[in-house]
Scaffold this motif. Structure first.
Motif, mmCIF file in Angstrom:
data_model
loop_
_atom_site.group_PDB
_atom_site.id
_atom_site.type_symbol
_atom_site.label_atom_id
_atom_site.label_comp_id
_atom_site.label_asym_id
_atom_site.label_seq_id
_atom_site.Cartn_x
_atom_site.Cartn_y
_atom_site.Cartn_z
ATOM 1 N N ARG A 44 7.644 0.452 5.804
ATOM 2 C CA ARG A 44 8.030 1.072 4.540
ATOM 3 C C ARG A 44 6.906 0.839 3.542
ATOM 4 O O ARG A 44 6.703 -0.276 3.064
ATOM 5 C CB ARG A 44 9.354 0.484 4.028
ATOM 6 C CG ARG A 44 10.510 0.774 4.979
ATOM 7 C CD ARG A 44 11.833 0.283 4.460
ATOM 8 N NE ARG A 44 12.898 0.561 5.411
ATOM 9 C CZ ARG A 44 14.165 0.174 5.273
ATOM 10 N NH1 ARG A 44 14.518 -0.505 4.169
ATOM 11 N NH2 ARG A 44 15.072 0.455 6.190
ATOM 12 N N TRP A 45 6.169 1.901 3.287
ATOM 13 C CA TRP A 45 4.997 1.818 2.412
ATOM 14 C C TRP A 45 5.417 1.847 0.949
ATOM 15 O O TRP A 45 6.502 2.305 0.607
ATOM 16 C CB TRP A 45 4.044 2.974 2.703
ATOM 17 C CG TRP A 45 3.546 2.992 4.111
ATOM 18 C CD1 TRP A 45 3.943 3.820 5.126
ATOM 19 C CD2 TRP A 45 2.550 2.129 4.678
ATOM 20 N NE1 TRP A 45 3.256 3.532 6.284
ATOM 21 C CE2 TRP A 45 2.399 2.502 6.043
ATOM 22 C CE3 TRP A 45 1.776 1.086 4.173
ATOM 23 C CZ2 TRP A 45 1.500 1.866 6.895
ATOM 24 C CZ3 TRP A 45 0.873 0.449 5.023
ATOM 25 C CH2 TRP A 45 0.745 0.844 6.365
ATOM 26 N N GLY A 46 4.526 1.392 0.080
ATOM 27 C CA GLY A 46 4.789 1.396 -1.345
ATOM 28 C C GLY A 46 5.821 0.374 -1.764
ATOM 29 O O GLY A 46 6.453 0.523 -2.817
ATOM 30 N N HIS A 47 6.004 -0.669 -0.968
ATOM 31 C CA HIS A 47 6.965 -1.726 -1.273
ATOM 32 C C HIS A 47 6.220 -3.013 -1.571
ATOM 33 O O HIS A 47 5.965 -3.834 -0.686
ATOM 34 C CB HIS A 47 7.927 -1.928 -0.098
ATOM 35 C CG HIS A 47 9.119 -1.025 -0.121
ATOM 36 N ND1 HIS A 47 10.319 -1.323 0.474
ATOM 37 C CD2 HIS A 47 9.299 0.192 -0.695
ATOM 38 C CE1 HIS A 47 11.181 -0.344 0.278
ATOM 39 N NE2 HIS A 47 10.578 0.592 -0.428
ATOM 40 N N ALA A 48 5.845 -3.208 -2.828
ATOM 41 C CA ALA A 48 5.171 -4.434 -3.259
ATOM 42 C C ALA A 48 6.225 -5.458 -3.630
ATOM 43 O O ALA A 48 7.041 -5.233 -4.528
ATOM 44 C CB ALA A 48 4.259 -4.150 -4.450
ATOM 45 N N LEU A 49 6.218 -6.593 -2.934
ATOM 46 C CA LEU A 49 7.224 -7.619 -3.164
ATOM 47 C C LEU A 49 6.985 -8.318 -4.505
ATOM 48 O O LEU A 49 5.861 -8.691 -4.838
ATOM 49 C CB LEU A 49 7.194 -8.647 -2.030
ATOM 50 C CG LEU A 49 8.270 -9.735 -2.088
ATOM 51 C CD1 LEU A 49 9.650 -9.149 -1.850
ATOM 52 C CD2 LEU A 49 7.973 -10.833 -1.066
ATOM 53 N N ASP A 96 0.831 -1.205 0.000
ATOM 54 C CA ASP A 96 0.000 0.000 0.000
ATOM 55 C C ASP A 96 0.865 1.254 0.000
ATOM 56 O O ASP A 96 1.950 1.285 0.593
ATOM 57 C CB ASP A 96 -0.922 0.028 1.213
ATOM 58 C CG ASP A 96 -2.099 -0.926 1.088
ATOM 59 O OD1 ASP A 96 -2.316 -1.451 -0.017
ATOM 60 O OD2 ASP A 96 -2.795 -1.139 2.100
ATOM 61 N N ALA A 97 0.354 2.314 -0.616
ATOM 62 C CA ALA A 97 1.089 3.574 -0.652
ATOM 63 C C ALA A 97 1.186 4.221 0.720
ATOM 64 O O ALA A 97 2.084 5.021 0.978
ATOM 65 C CB ALA A 97 0.429 4.526 -1.640
ATOM 66 N N GLY A 98 0.257 3.903 1.600
ATOM 67 C CA GLY A 98 0.248 4.463 2.946
ATOM 68 C C GLY A 98 -0.845 3.819 3.761
ATOM 69 O O GLY A 98 -1.635 3.014 3.243
ATOM 70 N N PRO A 99 -0.931 4.154 5.037
ATOM 71 C CA PRO A 99 -1.909 3.495 5.914
ATOM 72 C C PRO A 99 -3.357 3.771 5.543
ATOM 73 O O PRO A 99 -4.242 3.004 5.923
ATOM 74 C CB PRO A 99 -1.573 4.042 7.303
ATOM 75 C CG PRO A 99 -0.804 5.298 7.053
ATOM 76 C CD PRO A 99 -0.067 5.094 5.771
ATOM 77 N N ALA A 100 -3.612 4.852 4.808
ATOM 78 C CA ALA A 100 -4.989 5.193 4.434
ATOM 79 C C ALA A 100 -5.262 4.895 2.958
ATOM 80 O O ALA A 100 -6.224 5.409 2.381
ATOM 81 C CB ALA A 100 -5.265 6.666 4.722
ATOM 82 N N ALA A 101 -4.449 4.034 2.337
ATOM 83 C CA ALA A 101 -4.548 3.821 0.895
ATOM 84 C C ALA A 101 -5.839 3.120 0.484
ATOM 85 O O ALA A 101 -6.313 3.299 -0.628
ATOM 86 C CB ALA A 101 -3.350 3.019 0.407
ATOM 87 N N ARG A 102 -6.414 2.296 1.374
ATOM 88 C CA ARG A 102 -7.624 1.557 1.000
ATOM 89 C C ARG A 102 -8.432 1.232 2.241
ATOM 90 O O ARG A 102 -7.930 1.289 3.369
ATOM 91 C CB ARG A 102 -7.267 0.271 0.252
ATOM 92 C CG ARG A 102 -6.412 -0.691 1.054
ATOM 93 C CD ARG A 102 -5.945 -1.872 0.217
ATOM 94 N NE ARG A 102 -4.987 -2.690 0.948
ATOM 95 C CZ ARG A 102 -5.324 -3.705 1.726
ATOM 96 N NH1 ARG A 102 -6.594 -4.034 1.888
ATOM 97 N NH2 ARG A 102 -4.398 -4.412 2.353
#
Length: 374
Positions: free
Chosen positions: A125-130, A38-44
């Motif tokens: 660390r947000w925005g880290h899609a494995l 997720d881009a951040g804690p409020a992304a969805r």
């Protein structure tokens, strides 16, 4: 943990399991980094409400030092449960005692914020899609993210849910469709805009089924209700039928035509779009050969039908893994100790729930109040 140098621990997934693990590690002076797509804690939207049980989820929160705060935020009145027949007749009604604390409800977003706010700044660390885990089994491991960055780790903890990318490093298993699907419908400002539905559902959950179809409605915080419309359908029934929301609504009203008008409002009067949630589960048993640098917790390890165990087991896994790391001299020893308990427990529970998604449609309902732990 007494190893030198200090192991580099990477947790993939900032859900309740991953955050609980990081929190308990930090309480024992052990650094871990959580990576989330997720881009951040409020992304969805974080989903509906959860009941955290005294014999698993609450144990983990106690180890995290957050149990008192959980009880301050939770809704014990959410333990109310109503079971109805399709005519709308009440068959069963549980009203919790004033001091009942066995499985109080808490919204997923509230629980996540509780855990996030307990962590040291910069832990997530947000925005880290494995994308993939590479490197030799003995380590170090390399985590490759979709943004092109790479991180090296001595221990990779897969807390990344049903479609875990970490799982691929230890197991070829993939989730399979159970044949049962949830369709989620939302109702907002229910006391004002949907008072009849608010009265029908009460402060907790209300369920009904006729053997082929089911409904489970559950009160959330903030004057919201979520309804789970439960059907035995192909996983792609919406896309294959090219159904719009209006088309879905018309089809549901036809399928539930013999149900009471009051219950039919739960499938037709919703605010906004429906959310499709087909139910998947991992093969039973799901086990893997021990790996000294990679392990799994929660749905990544043992995805089961949504019958009240998912988040509770994930948090129990997280607590036990963190304590194993804290109390053993090496990562390898810690993983051995953790999996020695976790794998038999999850196998036993998965066997109990294997095929249980069908039971969500049964007129002889089990503890349906837990069905929205999804």
């Amino acid at each position: 943990m007494n190893t030198t140098p200090t192991p580099r621990i990477a947790i993939i997934g900032a859900g309740p399991g991953g955050l609980t693990c990081a929190r308990i590690l930090q309480r024992h002076g052990i650094t871990a980094t959580v990576h989330d797509r997720d881009a951040g804690p409020a992304a969805r939207d974080q989903g509906g409400t959860l009941d955290l049980h005294a014999d698993n989820g609450q144990i983990a929160l106690r180890e995290a030092g957050l149990l008192d705060e959980f009880f301050r935020l939770a809704r014990p009145e959410g333990q109310e449960m109503r079971q109805l027949d399709p005519a709308g007749t009440m068959l069963f009604h549980h009203v919790p005692e004033p001091d009942e604390r066995y499985k109080p409800e808490i919204d997923r977003g509230v629980l996540r914020d509780l855990l996030l706010n307990s962590l040291q700044p910069g832990t997530v660390r947000w925005g880290h899609a494995l994308r993939a885990v590479t490197g030799p089994a003995e380590g170090p491991r390399h985590l490759h993210f979709t943004d092109g960055t790479t991180v090296e780790a001595d221990l990779v903890i897969g807390a990344d849910g049903a479609w875990s990318k970490v799982r691929r490093a230890v197991s070829p298993a993939t989730p399979r469709y159970t044949g049962v699907s949830f369709l989620e419908a939302w109702f907002h400002d229910v006391e004002t805009r949907h008072p009849d539905i608010a009265e029908l559902v009460g402060q907790g959950g209300a369920a009904a089924a006729d053997g082929e179809r089911g409904l489970f409605a559950q009160r959330n915080g903030g004057d919201h209700i979520r309804v789970y419309i439960i059907q035995r359908v192909p996983a792609d029934w919406i896309t294959a039928g090219r159904l719009t929301d209006d088309g879905i609504r018309a089809l549901l009203l036809e399928r539930y035509r013999d149900w009471s008008p009051r219950l039919r409002r739960l499938i037709a009067d919703n605010d906004g779009a429906y959310v499709d949630r087909p139910i998947f589960a991992l093969p039973v048993p799901h086990v893997w050969e021990h790996n000294p640098t990679v392990t799994l917790l929660g749905d990544a390890a043992h995805l089961m039908p949504p019958l009240g165990v998912g988040v509770n087991l994930a948090m129990l896994d997280a607590g036990e893994l963190a304590l194993a790391i804290a109390h053993h001299d090496t990562v390898d020893e810690a993983i051995h100790a953790y999996e020695k308990t976790m794998l038999p427990r999850s196998t036993e529970m998965a066997r109990l729930l294997d095929g249980a998604a069908e039971g969500l449609l049964s007129t002889e309902l089990p503890d349906f109040a837990t069905a929205a732990d999804h």
